[in-house]
Design a protein around this motif. Structure first.
Motif, PDB file in Angstrom:
ATOM      1  N   GLY A  73      -6.635   7.340   6.018  1.00  0.00           N
ATOM      2  CA  GLY A  73      -6.323   7.082   4.595  1.00  0.00           C
ATOM      3  C   GLY A  73      -6.738   8.266   3.742  1.00  0.00           C
ATOM      4  N   LEU A 133      -7.378  -2.271   4.483  1.00  0.00           N
ATOM      5  CA  LEU A 133      -6.828  -2.511   5.821  1.00  0.00           C
ATOM      6  C   LEU A 133      -6.855  -3.999   6.173  1.00  0.00           C
ATOM      7  N   ARG A 165     -14.459   6.418  -7.214  1.00  0.00           N
ATOM      8  CA  ARG A 165     -13.504   7.094  -8.067  1.00  0.00           C
ATOM      9  C   ARG A 165     -12.403   6.110  -8.411  1.00  0.00           C
ATOM     10  N   HIS A 173     -12.600   7.714   3.120  1.00  0.00           N
ATOM     11  CA  HIS A 173     -13.204   7.452   1.809  1.00  0.00           C
ATOM     12  C   HIS A 173     -12.310   6.474   1.058  1.00  0.00           C
ATOM     13  N   ALA A 174     -12.886   5.335   0.669  1.00  0.00           N
ATOM     14  CA  ALA A 174     -12.156   4.336  -0.126  1.00  0.00           C
ATOM     15  C   ALA A 174     -10.886   3.862   0.580  1.00  0.00           C
ATOM     16  N   ASN A 228       0.824  -1.210   0.000  1.00  0.00           N
ATOM     17  CA  ASN A 228       0.000   0.000   0.000  1.00  0.00           C
ATOM     18  C   ASN A 228       0.859   1.261   0.000  1.00  0.00           C
ATOM     19  N   GLU A 274      -8.995   4.246  -9.461  1.00  0.00           N
ATOM     20  CA  GLU A 274      -7.672   4.393  -8.875  1.00  0.00           C
ATOM     21  C   GLU A 274      -6.619   3.800  -9.791  1.00  0.00           C
ATOM     22  N   HIS A 292       0.730   3.600  -3.328  1.00  0.00           N
ATOM     23  CA  HIS A 292       0.150   4.933  -3.218  1.00  0.00           C
ATOM     24  C   HIS A 292       1.223   6.024  -3.280  1.00  0.00           C
ATOM     25  N   ASP A 309      -0.181   3.860  10.168  1.00  0.00           N
ATOM     26  CA  ASP A 309      -1.154   2.815   9.891  1.00  0.00           C
ATOM     27  C   ASP A 309      -2.463   3.083  10.646  1.00  0.00           C
ATOM     28  N   ALA A 310      -3.572   2.897   9.972  1.00  0.00           N
ATOM     29  CA  ALA A 310      -4.889   3.108  10.589  1.00  0.00           C
ATOM     30  C   ALA A 310      -5.112   2.194  11.789  1.00  0.00           C
ATOM     31  N   ASP A 342      -2.422   8.848   6.907  1.00  0.00           N
ATOM     32  CA  ASP A 342      -2.339   7.942   5.756  1.00  0.00           C
ATOM     33  C   ASP A 342      -1.056   7.135   5.913  1.00  0.00           C
ATOM     34  N   ILE A 343      -1.066   5.922   5.413  1.00  0.00           N
ATOM     35  CA  ILE A 343       0.136   5.086   5.502  1.00  0.00           C
ATOM     36  C   ILE A 343       1.177   5.512   4.463  1.00  0.00           C
TER      37      ILE A 343
HETATM   38  C1  LIG Z   1      -8.019   4.618  -2.658  1.00  0.00           C
HETATM   39  S1  LIG Z   1      -6.998   5.696  -1.783  1.00  0.00           S
HETATM   40  C2  LIG Z   1      -8.197   6.890  -1.208  1.00  0.00           C
HETATM   41  C3  LIG Z   1      -7.562   8.189  -0.820  1.00  0.00           C
HETATM   42  C4  LIG Z   1      -8.547   9.245  -0.375  1.00  0.00           C
HETATM   43  N1  LIG Z   1      -9.282   8.843   0.786  1.00  0.00           N
HETATM   44  C5  LIG Z   1      -9.487   9.585  -1.504  1.00  0.00           C
HETATM   45  O1  LIG Z   1     -10.663   9.246  -1.436  1.00  0.00           O
HETATM   46  O2  LIG Z   1      -9.013  10.179  -2.488  1.00  0.00           O
HETATM   47  C6  LIG Z   1      -6.675   4.759  -0.295  1.00  0.00           C
HETATM   48  C7  LIG Z   1      -5.760   5.449   0.691  1.00  0.00           C
HETATM   49  O3  LIG Z   1      -5.644   4.633   1.850  1.00  0.00           O
HETATM   50  C8  LIG Z   1      -4.296   4.636   2.281  1.00  0.00           C
HETATM   51  N2  LIG Z   1      -4.035   3.437   3.076  1.00  0.00           N
HETATM   52  C9  LIG Z   1      -3.879   2.167   2.640  1.00  0.00           C
HETATM   53  N3  LIG Z   1      -3.632   1.348   3.660  1.00  0.00           N
HETATM   54  C10 LIG Z   1      -3.623   2.096   4.786  1.00  0.00           C
HETATM   55  C11 LIG Z   1      -3.413   1.822   6.155  1.00  0.00           C
HETATM   56  N4  LIG Z   1      -3.147   0.579   6.594  1.00  0.00           N
HETATM   57  N5  LIG Z   1      -3.478   2.838   7.031  1.00  0.00           N
HETATM   58  C12 LIG Z   1      -3.735   4.097   6.595  1.00  0.00           C
HETATM   59  N6  LIG Z   1      -3.922   4.430   5.316  1.00  0.00           N
HETATM   60  C13 LIG Z   1      -3.883   3.438   4.413  1.00  0.00           C
HETATM   61  C14 LIG Z   1      -3.525   4.696   0.980  1.00  0.00           C
HETATM   62  O4  LIG Z   1      -2.184   5.106   1.159  1.00  0.00           O
HETATM   63  C15 LIG Z   1      -4.349   5.656   0.157  1.00  0.00           C
HETATM   64  O5  LIG Z   1      -3.968   6.989   0.298  1.00  0.00           O
END
Ligand SMILES: C[S@@+](CC[C@H](N)C(=O)[O-])C[C@H]1O[C@@H](n2cnc3c(N)ncnc32)[C@H](O)[C@@H]1O
Length: 310
Positions: free
Chosen positions: A64, A136, A205, A130-131, A14, A207, A18, A113-114, A87-88
């Motif tokens: 995130g 996770l 949206r 969102h998304a 991830n 990706e 990202h 990490d969340a 965000d990670i």
């Molecule tokens: C699909 S993107 C969505 C980004 C934003 N929320 C949006 O809607 O544009 C998913 C996001 O979750 C983050 N993410 C993934 N795994 C994560 C984790 N374990 N903890 C926190 N963030 C995480 C990714 O780095 C990425 O920025």
């Protein structure tokens, strides 16, 4: 059949995926911080909370947060006063900070990490995302963290999560688009994608990213009951799940699958405009005609709202 990835692999990939997507994320996926973006996020929040008027939240935490689509639009729309974004992916947070600067907004960013939030207990009125839930590995642990950092009476909202049924249905436009792709590229005089490739649409949206990594980053699709149970088991109450986007997600999947087969530099601006405008139009049709009539699981995106007991 490859072995399922471990939680550590999911987190590492991830970050890589990202970080690599961050710089072009907004341009590529039409993320907007003007009236369109604001009305999209307000619409999602309204649908999730199921009420007419929206409250103004004093302090919110986004999980995130990516490049800031949700937080920055909520702040611009005046429904969120103060925000912390986690965000990670440090790359996504750097893009978010640049967006906030450009928009004249002040936002604190915390990379991590969340499932392990470096945040004191009971610090936020709103915890949202969102998304992100579908990325996770340990959702129970993440929800325990969301509960911990929410103030009593605080609100939790997650939107843009893929529904299990919608995810299965999305294979239809994806497969059809792959079959039609050579004809489509010929019509547009576009060359085939390079090996690094570009991604297919995601929930709500679309990706980007490379196909190999999707197996690692997209780890869940949900039923409404899954989401309600996560909230309930974490000690949250009044959990409700709604669905959105059916025609829009089919259209998005088909177009982005086509695009993923072409060299991105060969995809004409006019095509991208058609794909973006068509997607927005179908979002409206979904909202007006389908969302009140079909059950949440029929849609591609699910959203969850719940509250921490007072
Ligand atoms: C699909 S993107 C969505 C980004 C934003 N929320 C949006 O809607 O544009 C998913 C996001 O979750 C983050 N993410 C993934 N795994 C994560 C984790 N374990 N903890 C926190 N963030 C995480 C990714 O780095 C990425 O920025």
């Amino acid at each position: 059949m490859p072995a399922p990835p471990t939680a550590a692999q999911i987190r590492q990939v991830n970050v890589r995926y990202h970080d690599a997507a961050a710089e072009e994320y907004d341009g590529k996926w039409g993320i907007d911080f003007g009236p369109t973006g604001q009305s999209q996020v307000l619409g999602k929040l309204r649908k999730a909370l199921g009420r007419g008027g929206l409250p103004v939240f004093d302090r919110g935490l986004e999980i995130g947060a990516g490049t800031g689509y949700f937080t920055l639009n909520l702040m611009l729309a005046g429904v969120l006063r103060e925000a912390v974004c986690t965000d990670i992916s440090p790359g996504m947070l750097a893009a978010l900070a640049a967006n906030a600067d450009e928009l004249g907004l002040e936002v604190e960013t915390i990379a991590g990490d969340a499932e392990r939030l470096a945040i004191p207990d009971e610090s936020f009125d709103l915890v949202f995302g969102h998304a992100v839930l579908h990325h996770l590995p340990d959702l129970e642990r993440a929800f325990a963290e969301f509960h911990r950092v929410l103030r009593p009476g605080g609100t939790l909202v997650f939107a843009g999560e893929p529904s299990r049924y919608g995810d299965r249905l999305a294979t239809v436009p994806k497969r059809s688009a792959l079959t039609l792709a050579p004809l489509w590229r010929r019509a547009l005089r576009a060359g085939p994608a390079t090996p690094e490739g570009h991604g297919t649409p995601g929930n709500g949206r679309p990706e980007g990213g490379d196909h190999g990594m999707e197996f690692f980053v997209d780890v869940h699709a949900f039923s409404p009951a899954d989401l309600r149970r996560l909230a309930f088991d974490a000690g949250l109450e009044d959990a409700s799940v709604t669905g959105e986007e059916l025609l829009a997600s089919w259209f998005g999947w088909a177009n982005r699958t086509l695009e993923s087969t072409a060299d991105p530099d060969d995809v004409p601006w006019l095509w991208r405009q058609y794909a973006y405008r068509g997607y927005l139009l179908l979002q409206q049709i979904d909202r007006r005609l389908l969302e009140g009539r079909l059950p949440p699981e029929a849609f591609y995106n699910l959203m969850l709202a719940a509250r921490k007991p007072r």
